[in-house]
Enzyme design. Structure first.
Site, PDB file in Angstrom:
ATOM      1  N   HIS A 119       0.981  -1.058   0.031  1.00 18.56           N
ATOM      2  CA  HIS A 119      -0.047  -0.090  -0.182  1.00 18.56           C
ATOM      3  C   HIS A 119       0.689   1.262   0.148  1.00 18.56           C
ATOM      4  O   HIS A 119       0.227   2.471   0.331  1.00 18.56           O
ATOM      5  CB  HIS A 119      -0.717   0.027   1.131  1.00 18.56           C
ATOM      6  CG  HIS A 119      -1.868  -1.201   1.177  1.00 18.56           C
ATOM      7  ND1 HIS A 119      -2.893  -1.384   2.070  1.00 18.56           N
ATOM      8  CD2 HIS A 119      -2.121  -1.768   0.114  1.00 18.56           C
ATOM      9  CE1 HIS A 119      -3.744  -2.497   1.710  1.00 18.56           C
ATOM     10  NE2 HIS A 119      -3.380  -2.780   0.578  1.00 18.56           N
ATOM     11  N   ASN A 214      -3.618 -13.664  15.376  1.00 20.70           N
ATOM     12  CA  ASN A 214      -4.660 -12.515  15.579  1.00 20.70           C
ATOM     13  C   ASN A 214      -5.396 -12.631  16.811  1.00 20.70           C
ATOM     14  O   ASN A 214      -5.640 -13.879  17.005  1.00 20.70           O
ATOM     15  CB  ASN A 214      -5.435 -12.392  14.457  1.00 20.70           C
ATOM     16  CG  ASN A 214      -6.190 -11.011  13.976  1.00 20.70           C
ATOM     17  OD1 ASN A 214      -6.816 -10.505  15.029  1.00 20.70           O
ATOM     18  ND2 ASN A 214      -6.032 -10.591  12.869  1.00 20.70           N
ATOM     19  N   ASP A 216      -8.340 -11.819  17.537  1.00 12.28           N
ATOM     20  CA  ASP A 216      -9.634 -12.221  17.276  1.00 12.28           C
ATOM     21  C   ASP A 216      -9.862 -13.122  16.024  1.00 12.28           C
ATOM     22  O   ASP A 216      -8.906 -13.021  15.178  1.00 12.28           O
ATOM     23  CB  ASP A 216     -10.441 -10.783  16.939  1.00 12.28           C
ATOM     24  CG  ASP A 216     -10.398  -9.545  18.008  1.00 12.28           C
ATOM     25  OD1 ASP A 216     -10.524  -9.922  19.081  1.00 12.28           O
ATOM     26  OD2 ASP A 216      -9.817  -8.531  17.539  1.00 12.28           O
TER      27      ASP A 216
END
Ligand code: ZN
Length: 243
Positions: A119, A214, A216
């Site tokens: 990005h 992660n 979550d």
């Protein structure tokens, strides 16, 4: 797969491909795009700060937004998660590949070299005329917009904006690396942002092991060989460390 088996697979892997996202930067105090939108910036929609249309309409305002974020990342430091990935690269050598969605440059500052920034990067700018990419001046002497060191034209933030394509060569390199990887690590990214899901699935389809770090559950969790439910630094330490 158990944690022991995931650790053994990573230790034995000749080729390792890693994708990182905002979760890795969070431990260095880098806010997400939306969380960075405080004070003056809170009233803008993200696409009003980070799109080609916004830049055409008001380049000065867009540059002020990015200059502020650039100043913030120069004050941040790489954390243990960045350092562990740099260490993993030293261990695996040319078998290692790191793709990041983060734009803060902290992987490079931690020593990662086999790295693509999908990005873009807050610390560089890109010439609007000739495409040259150059580092921004020191934050305290920087007054946007920068001009190109090669042709003198105005430069834009070197960031992939809403509605723009990812850099093609970087994405191709990442796709190849994930196809060939014995083990892929997906660290601190939810899988909602393209191309995270695609890269993880390349490894899976080719028969490799895919491990997520992660705190979550994510949209990618159903496709994982194993999920470490922790923040990046502790999760990577669990996969790589002695303990
Ligand atoms: Zn130029």
């Amino acid at each position: 797969m158990t944690l022991e088996q995931a650790r053994a697979a990573l230790a034995a892997a000749r080729r390792v491909a890693v994708l990182t996202g905002a979760g890795v930067s969070a431990e260095s105090g880098i806010p997400t795009f939306r969380n960075a939108q405080t004070g003056h910036w809170a009233r803008f929609r993200p696409e009003d700060l980070a799109s080609p249309e916004a830049y055409r309409r008001d380049p000065k305002m867009v540059w002020e937004w990015y200059a502020g974020r650039y100043r913030n990342v120069t004050h941040a430091q790489p954390n243990e998660g960045h350092h562990l990935l740099a260490w993993l690269e030293r261990d695996k050598g040319d078998g290692f590949f790191l793709a990041t969605q983060n734009v803060d440059g902290l992987h490079a500052r931690a020593g990662s070299e086999r790295l693509v920034e999908l990005h873009g990067n807050l610390s560089t700018a890109r010439c609007e005329a000739c495409g040259t990419v150059a580092p921004l001046p020191e934050p305290n002497t920087f007054t946007p917009p920068p001009t190109c060191p090669v042709c003198g034209a105005r430069m834009r933030p070197n960031i992939v904006w809403f509605g723009e394509f990812l850099p093609e060569l970087a994405l191709e390199a990442a796709t190849r690396a994930f196809e060939k990887a014995d083990v892929a690590l997906i660290v601190g990214t939810s899988g909602q942002v393209y191309p995270a899901a695609g890269l993880a699935l390349e490894t899976r389809r080719a028969g490799g092991v895919v491990i997520e770090v992660n705190p979550d559950e994510t949209e990618l969790t159903p496709y994982m060989s194993y999920s470490v439910r922790d923040v990046a630094s502790r999760g990577l330490a669990a996969l790589m460390g002695e303990g």
